[in-house]
Motif scaffolding. Structure first.
Motif, PDB file in Angstrom:
ATOM      1  N   ILE A   1       0.860  -1.171   0.000  1.00 13.19           N
ATOM      2  CA  ILE A   1       0.000   0.000   0.000  1.00 13.19           C
ATOM      3  C   ILE A   1       0.903   1.228   0.000  1.00 13.19           C
ATOM      4  O   ILE A   1       1.963   1.224   0.635  1.00 13.19           O
ATOM      5  CB  ILE A   1      -0.970  -0.002   1.213  1.00 13.19           C
ATOM      6  CG1 ILE A   1      -1.932   1.171   1.127  1.00 13.19           C
ATOM      7  CG2 ILE A   1      -0.214  -0.026   2.532  1.00 13.19           C
ATOM      8  CD1 ILE A   1      -3.088   1.076   2.115  1.00 13.19           C
ATOM      9  N   THR A   2       0.489   2.259  -0.715  1.00  9.65           N
ATOM     10  CA  THR A   2       1.240   3.509  -0.733  1.00  9.65           C
ATOM     11  C   THR A   2       0.811   4.358   0.457  1.00  9.65           C
ATOM     12  O   THR A   2      -0.378   4.532   0.704  1.00  9.65           O
ATOM     13  CB  THR A   2       1.003   4.272  -2.052  1.00  9.65           C
ATOM     14  OG1 THR A   2       1.377   3.418  -3.143  1.00  9.65           O
ATOM     15  CG2 THR A   2       1.824   5.548  -2.102  1.00  9.65           C
ATOM     16  N   ILE A   3       1.794   4.857   1.182  1.00 13.26           N
ATOM     17  CA  ILE A   3       1.556   5.678   2.372  1.00 13.26           C
ATOM     18  C   ILE A   3       1.966   7.115   2.052  1.00 13.26           C
ATOM     19  O   ILE A   3       3.110   7.369   1.692  1.00 13.26           O
ATOM     20  CB  ILE A   3       2.351   5.153   3.588  1.00 13.26           C
ATOM     21  CG1 ILE A   3       1.993   3.696   3.882  1.00 13.26           C
ATOM     22  CG2 ILE A   3       2.151   6.047   4.797  1.00 13.26           C
ATOM     23  CD1 ILE A   3       0.570   3.454   4.341  1.00 13.26           C
ATOM     24  N   SER A   4       1.019   8.035   2.204  1.00  8.28           N
ATOM     25  CA  SER A   4       1.249   9.445   1.909  1.00  8.28           C
ATOM     26  C   SER A   4       0.937  10.284   3.134  1.00  8.28           C
ATOM     27  O   SER A   4       0.467   9.784   4.145  1.00  8.28           O
ATOM     28  CB  SER A   4       0.347   9.892   0.753  1.00  8.28           C
ATOM     29  OG  SER A   4       0.544   9.090  -0.370  1.00  8.28           O
ATOM     30  N   GLY A   5       1.178  11.585   2.989  1.00  9.84           N
ATOM     31  CA  GLY A   5       0.791  12.548   4.018  1.00  9.84           C
ATOM     32  C   GLY A   5       1.972  13.131   4.763  1.00  9.84           C
ATOM     33  O   GLY A   5       3.118  12.720   4.581  1.00  9.84           O
ATOM     34  N   SER A   6       1.665  14.098   5.597  1.00  6.91           N
ATOM     35  CA  SER A   6       2.670  14.717   6.460  1.00  6.91           C
ATOM     36  C   SER A   6       3.195  13.664   7.430  1.00  6.91           C
ATOM     37  O   SER A   6       2.690  12.544   7.477  1.00  6.91           O
ATOM     38  CB  SER A   6       2.050  15.878   7.233  1.00  6.91           C
ATOM     39  OG  SER A   6       1.104  15.369   8.172  1.00  6.91           O
ATOM     40  N   ASP A   7       4.169  14.046   8.229  1.00  8.56           N
ATOM     41  CA  ASP A   7       4.768  13.075   9.158  1.00  8.56           C
ATOM     42  C   ASP A   7       3.731  12.365  10.017  1.00  8.56           C
ATOM     43  O   ASP A   7       3.719  11.142  10.093  1.00  8.56           O
ATOM     44  CB  ASP A   7       5.806  13.769  10.047  1.00  8.56           C
ATOM     45  CG  ASP A   7       7.025  14.232   9.264  1.00  8.56           C
ATOM     46  OD1 ASP A   7       7.316  13.636   8.205  1.00  8.56           O
ATOM     47  OD2 ASP A   7       7.678  15.190   9.708  1.00  8.56           O
ATOM     48  N   LEU A   8       2.850  13.124  10.664  1.00  9.08           N
ATOM     49  CA  LEU A   8       1.846  12.521  11.547  1.00  9.08           C
ATOM     50  C   LEU A   8       0.804  11.748  10.739  1.00  9.08           C
ATOM     51  O   LEU A   8       0.408  10.643  11.122  1.00  9.08           O
ATOM     52  CB  LEU A   8       1.174  13.587  12.423  1.00  9.08           C
ATOM     53  CG  LEU A   8       0.162  13.065  13.437  1.00  9.08           C
ATOM     54  CD1 LEU A   8       0.792  12.013  14.349  1.00  9.08           C
ATOM     55  CD2 LEU A   8      -0.407  14.206  14.263  1.00  9.08           C
ATOM     56  N   GLU A   9       0.371  12.308   9.625  1.00  6.84           N
ATOM     57  CA  GLU A   9      -0.586  11.602   8.770  1.00  6.84           C
ATOM     58  C   GLU A   9       0.018  10.300   8.254  1.00  6.84           C
ATOM     59  O   GLU A   9      -0.646   9.269   8.211  1.00  6.84           O
ATOM     60  CB  GLU A   9      -0.978  12.467   7.558  1.00  6.84           C
ATOM     61  CG  GLU A   9      -1.823  13.678   7.899  1.00  6.84           C
ATOM     62  CD  GLU A   9      -1.947  14.630   6.719  1.00  6.84           C
ATOM     63  OE1 GLU A   9      -2.981  15.313   6.639  1.00  6.84           O
ATOM     64  OE2 GLU A   9      -1.024  14.704   5.884  1.00  6.84           O
ATOM     65  N   ARG A  10       1.274  10.367   7.894  1.00  6.22           N
ATOM     66  CA  ARG A  10       1.983   9.193   7.383  1.00  6.22           C
ATOM     67  C   ARG A  10       2.011   8.093   8.447  1.00  6.22           C
ATOM     68  O   ARG A  10       1.747   6.932   8.155  1.00  6.22           O
ATOM     69  CB  ARG A  10       3.406   9.623   6.995  1.00  6.22           C
ATOM     70  CG  ARG A  10       4.168   8.665   6.174  1.00  6.22           C
ATOM     71  CD  ARG A  10       5.419   9.344   5.630  1.00  6.22           C
ATOM     72  NE  ARG A  10       5.049  10.257   4.592  1.00  6.22           N
ATOM     73  CZ  ARG A  10       5.417  10.186   3.322  1.00  6.22           C
ATOM     74  NH1 ARG A  10       6.256   9.265   2.951  1.00  6.22           N
ATOM     75  NH2 ARG A  10       4.987  11.021   2.427  1.00  6.22           N
ATOM     76  N   LEU A  11       2.346   8.464   9.667  1.00  3.97           N
ATOM     77  CA  LEU A  11       2.362   7.500  10.765  1.00  3.97           C
ATOM     78  C   LEU A  11       0.973   6.895  10.965  1.00  3.97           C
ATOM     79  O   LEU A  11       0.832   5.670  11.049  1.00  3.97           O
ATOM     80  CB  LEU A  11       2.858   8.153  12.058  1.00  3.97           C
ATOM     81  CG  LEU A  11       2.791   7.283  13.313  1.00  3.97           C
ATOM     82  CD1 LEU A  11       3.642   6.021  13.162  1.00  3.97           C
ATOM     83  CD2 LEU A  11       3.229   8.087  14.531  1.00  3.97           C
ATOM     84  N   ASN A  12      -0.037   7.734  11.029  1.00  4.65           N
ATOM     85  CA  ASN A  12      -1.406   7.235  11.233  1.00  4.65           C
ATOM     86  C   ASN A  12      -1.849   6.353  10.067  1.00  4.65           C
ATOM     87  O   ASN A  12      -2.497   5.316  10.283  1.00  4.65           O
ATOM     88  CB  ASN A  12      -2.381   8.391  11.438  1.00  4.65           C
ATOM     89  CG  ASN A  12      -2.177   9.053  12.790  1.00  4.65           C
ATOM     90  OD1 ASN A  12      -1.748   8.416  13.749  1.00  4.65           O
ATOM     91  ND2 ASN A  12      -2.469  10.339  12.866  1.00  4.65           N
ATOM     92  N   ASN A  13      -1.521   6.746   8.841  1.00  7.23           N
ATOM     93  CA  ASN A  13      -1.881   5.941   7.672  1.00  7.23           C
ATOM     94  C   ASN A  13      -1.171   4.586   7.696  1.00  7.23           C
ATOM     95  O   ASN A  13      -1.760   3.567   7.340  1.00  7.23           O
ATOM     96  CB  ASN A  13      -1.557   6.691   6.385  1.00  7.23           C
ATOM     97  CG  ASN A  13      -2.447   7.904   6.178  1.00  7.23           C
ATOM     98  OD1 ASN A  13      -3.534   7.990   6.742  1.00  7.23           O
ATOM     99  ND2 ASN A  13      -1.987   8.847   5.379  1.00  7.23           N
ATOM    100  N   ALA A  14       0.074   4.578   8.127  1.00  6.51           N
ATOM    101  CA  ALA A  14       0.826   3.322   8.218  1.00  6.51           C
ATOM    102  C   ALA A  14       0.243   2.414   9.303  1.00  6.51           C
ATOM    103  O   ALA A  14       0.070   1.207   9.084  1.00  6.51           O
ATOM    104  CB  ALA A  14       2.305   3.609   8.491  1.00  6.51           C
ATOM    105  N   ILE A  15      -0.074   2.984  10.449  1.00 10.36           N
ATOM    106  CA  ILE A  15      -0.683   2.199  11.539  1.00 10.36           C
ATOM    107  C   ILE A  15      -2.012   1.616  11.077  1.00 10.36           C
ATOM    108  O   ILE A  15      -2.302   0.437  11.305  1.00 10.36           O
ATOM    109  CB  ILE A  15      -0.841   3.059  12.807  1.00 10.36           C
ATOM    110  CG1 ILE A  15       0.540   3.343  13.411  1.00 10.36           C
ATOM    111  CG2 ILE A  15      -1.759   2.385  13.824  1.00 10.36           C
ATOM    112  CD1 ILE A  15       0.538   4.393  14.512  1.00 10.36           C
ATOM    113  N   ASN A  16      -2.817   2.428  10.401  1.00 13.78           N
ATOM    114  CA  ASN A  16      -4.099   1.931   9.890  1.00 13.78           C
ATOM    115  C   ASN A  16      -3.906   0.799   8.897  1.00 13.78           C
ATOM    116  O   ASN A  16      -4.634  -0.201   8.935  1.00 13.78           O
ATOM    117  CB  ASN A  16      -4.912   3.070   9.257  1.00 13.78           C
ATOM    118  CG  ASN A  16      -5.455   4.030  10.284  1.00 13.78           C
ATOM    119  OD1 ASN A  16      -5.626   3.687  11.446  1.00 13.78           O
ATOM    120  ND2 ASN A  16      -5.716   5.260   9.864  1.00 13.78           N
ATOM    121  N   ALA A  17      -2.940   0.932   8.010  1.00 13.22           N
ATOM    122  CA  ALA A  17      -2.673  -0.111   7.017  1.00 13.22           C
ATOM    123  C   ALA A  17      -2.224  -1.406   7.699  1.00 13.22           C
ATOM    124  O   ALA A  17      -2.701  -2.503   7.343  1.00 13.22           O
ATOM    125  CB  ALA A  17      -1.615   0.355   6.024  1.00 13.22           C
TER     126      ALA A  17
END
Length: 177
Positions: free
Chosen positions: A153-169
């Motif tokens: 999965i591609t993870i995008s966003g600012s630092d915090l968004e990126r972390l949250n998107n990665a955790i969700n994935a």
């Protein structure tokens, strides 16, 4: 924990996409260990341009480091890049990759790949070379992962968004298995 039940999460992508930062954050979040990028320390010690043998050394070093840290993992092993990077850099630099890397790629898989997008600003670093080729290498990463039929999965966003998107994935992946 039985080593065979540990899920391996690979954090991959072009230069300057936050792989090391995100890997450390994910390891902390999941209370586990992370495998640093072997090539970073190796290349920092080089006194001449990276050679074909250096690429092979980095391949073996990354695998060895991962093998050493796997038994210390707590359900997840977070890997800051993988030896696919050796293939990508070898292809770009030398026009081909070492055969032992090509042979190992389909055998040495990860349960989930997080492909970090190039939407973060470029950060200068003496070990980074290609700020003008970020889009090219992003396309290369997509092709490499698709050719392996990798779960990514591609993870995008600012630092915090990126972390949250990665955790969700990761959580979505874990909930399936």
């Amino acid at each position: 924990m039985e080593v065979s039940t540990i899920k391996k999460i690979a954090v991959v992508g072009p230069e300057s996409t936050g792989k090391s930062t995100l890997s450390a954050q994910l390891a902390e979040h999941y209370n586990t260990v992370w495998v640093p990028e072997y090539a970073r320390e190796y290349c920092a010690a080089l006194t001449e341009p990276c050679s074909w043998q250096d690429e092979i050394n980095m391949f073996h070093g990354q695998l060895k480091l991962e093998k050493e840290l796997l038994p210390k993992a707590n359900q997840l092993l977070i890997c800051d890049t993988t030896f696919i990077t050796v293939k990508i850099w070898s292809d770009y630099t030398f026009g081909k990759a070492p055969q032992e890397v090509l042979d190992e790629l389909p055998k040495h898989t990860y349960d989930l790949y997080l492909l970090l997008d190039i939407d973060l600003p470029w950060q200068e670093d003496p070990l980074r070379d290609f700020p003008h080729l970020r889009e090219h290498f992003m396309q290369v990463w997509h092709r490499e992962l698709q050719s392996l039929e990798a779960n990514y999965i591609t993870i995008s966003g600012s630092d915090l968004e990126r972390l949250n998107n990665a955790i969700n994935a990761i959580n979505q992946y874990l909930n399936k298995y």
